[in-house]
Scaffold this active site. Sequence first.
Site, mmCIF file in Angstrom:
data_model
loop_
_atom_site.group_PDB
_atom_site.id
_atom_site.type_symbol
_atom_site.label_atom_id
_atom_site.label_comp_id
_atom_site.label_asym_id
_atom_site.label_seq_id
_atom_site.Cartn_x
_atom_site.Cartn_y
_atom_site.Cartn_z
ATOM 1 C CG ASP A 6 -2.063 -0.992 1.087
ATOM 2 O OD1 ASP A 6 -2.304 -1.483 -0.032
ATOM 3 O OD2 ASP A 6 -2.703 -1.287 2.112
ATOM 4 N NE ARG A 18 -3.563 2.351 0.540
ATOM 5 C CZ ARG A 18 -3.891 2.588 1.816
ATOM 6 N NH1 ARG A 18 -3.376 3.604 2.453
ATOM 7 N NH2 ARG A 18 -4.749 1.786 2.453
HETATM 8 C C1 S3P Z 1 -5.904 -5.150 3.262
HETATM 9 C C2 S3P Z 1 -5.081 -6.030 2.614
HETATM 10 C C3 S3P Z 1 -4.308 -5.671 1.412
HETATM 11 C C4 S3P Z 1 -4.169 -4.172 1.278
HETATM 12 C C5 S3P Z 1 -5.473 -3.475 1.454
HETATM 13 C C6 S3P Z 1 -6.050 -3.747 2.836
HETATM 14 C C7 S3P Z 1 -6.635 -5.635 4.444
HETATM 15 O O1 S3P Z 1 -4.941 -6.167 0.258
HETATM 16 O O2 S3P Z 1 -3.603 -3.844 0.034
HETATM 17 O O3 S3P Z 1 -5.314 -2.069 1.310
HETATM 18 O O4 S3P Z 1 -7.153 -4.808 5.222
HETATM 19 O O5 S3P Z 1 -6.695 -6.844 4.626
HETATM 20 P P1 S3P Z 1 -4.875 -7.725 -0.209
HETATM 21 O O6 S3P Z 1 -5.526 -8.558 0.826
HETATM 22 O O7 S3P Z 1 -5.610 -7.758 -1.516
HETATM 23 O O8 S3P Z 1 -3.440 -8.055 -0.367
#
Ligand code: S3P
Length: 448
Positions: free
Chosen positions: A332, A405
Amino acid sequence: MSGARNGPAKAPAKSAAKSAAKSAARVGPGGPLRGTATMPGDKSVSHRALIVAALARGRSRVAGVNPGLDVAATVEALRALGVTVDAAGSAAEVVGGTLHEPADVIDCGNSGTTLRMLAGVCATIDGLSVLTGDDSLRRRPMGRVARPLRALGATVDGRAGGELAPLVVRGGPVTGAEVTVPVASAQVKSALLLAGLAASGTTAVRTPPSRDHTERLLAALGAPIEVGDGVVTLHHSFTPEPFELEVPGDPSAAAFFAVAAVLIPGSEVTIAGVGLNPTRLGWVDVLQRMGAAIEVVHEWERLGEPGGQLRAAAGPLTAVEVGAEQAPAVIDEVPVLALAATQAEGDTVFRGMAELRVKESDRIAAITSGLGALGAEIEAHDDHLVVHGPTPLRGGTADARGDHRIAMTLAVAGLIAQDEVKVEGWGSVETSFPGFLDTLVGLRGPGR
Ligand code: S3P
């Protein structure tokens, strides 16, 4: 502009959300950032706290809930599933244990976390649930959550053979199983663990490491969960007791101010009350490896989540290589780390970043075109990025592509550019950080 401490936002009508996404912000160069700021509540922890509270039998209290639209989508979805959520400011009281089939399609807006995690919950609710979202969310991959949920016995379908939302979940009794999830996705892992809370038998998720908030919260609440090497095991079904939690400040939000402090000469910034979960601090490691003065001060732990302060001060940076093994821990923050890399001596490489292509926008393209419009020299490859530095940034107009972001990264770029940067699509910051500009003004000092 609303403050950073606003409570769970009310999901706006679609037209309002669209016009907000079209709005623009102008950020110009100025003096150093100095002082202490707090961040809105962590978005990932907010979703989980609300959802787990909805599964607990009784009244839970969650304070410091993230004020953005993503978490508001989770609140609305839980209400649609029969849960009472009383929100006042940044606090929410959740009366759980009353989940039932929703009367209508559930709109998760822009929030992948809402849709994927609730797919796991809906798999255990008797009846039919349909989960959908905005144009961006309906383009994102859903087979990754649909397939393993089927392995637990749920019936999950969707467009393109279950690959795309709307997802249609026919819920009912589910059975624990060992499932393998090849992609490092905390959303998918969490969906399976949430389904596993109601499954008969043991649910084991074999998957590469990703943020571990769900495991920490469930363990702190006494769930029979075990975290092993590459596998998370929930030994049997479990109903959490109601709980109280103050959500830590969002470390991903802190990354924008830390990078700004590192890049603007004379800056010294403290972020207080912030979450310090190690699975979220890959960006701190990358900046430290680049030579940045960033300090992590541990102060407390709440329901398994460590927190405290982050302190960042200005200084020169040198290029580093970020390997694929670190990708889930920085995913992120790559947009704002790429901005930092434009000012570092040498070529910074971010490897194993294919997941960036399926976030709220195609972030490899959005970083390259957004920062490129300001003069950055960035090479986009299928699954990696090469940032050539140091390159002075000029002012101009750059498009956030509807991605919060990217919008915040471009705003930080405006702080270090030679001239003002106009960020188009600024309304997307409502997703996670409606008070971003107020916080920035607070650190800039009056009139700057
Ligand atoms: C998140 C997991 C991540 C992240 C997202 C929030 C979460 O995504 O990029 O902003 O809160 O579990 P992914 O599970 O697709 O990797």
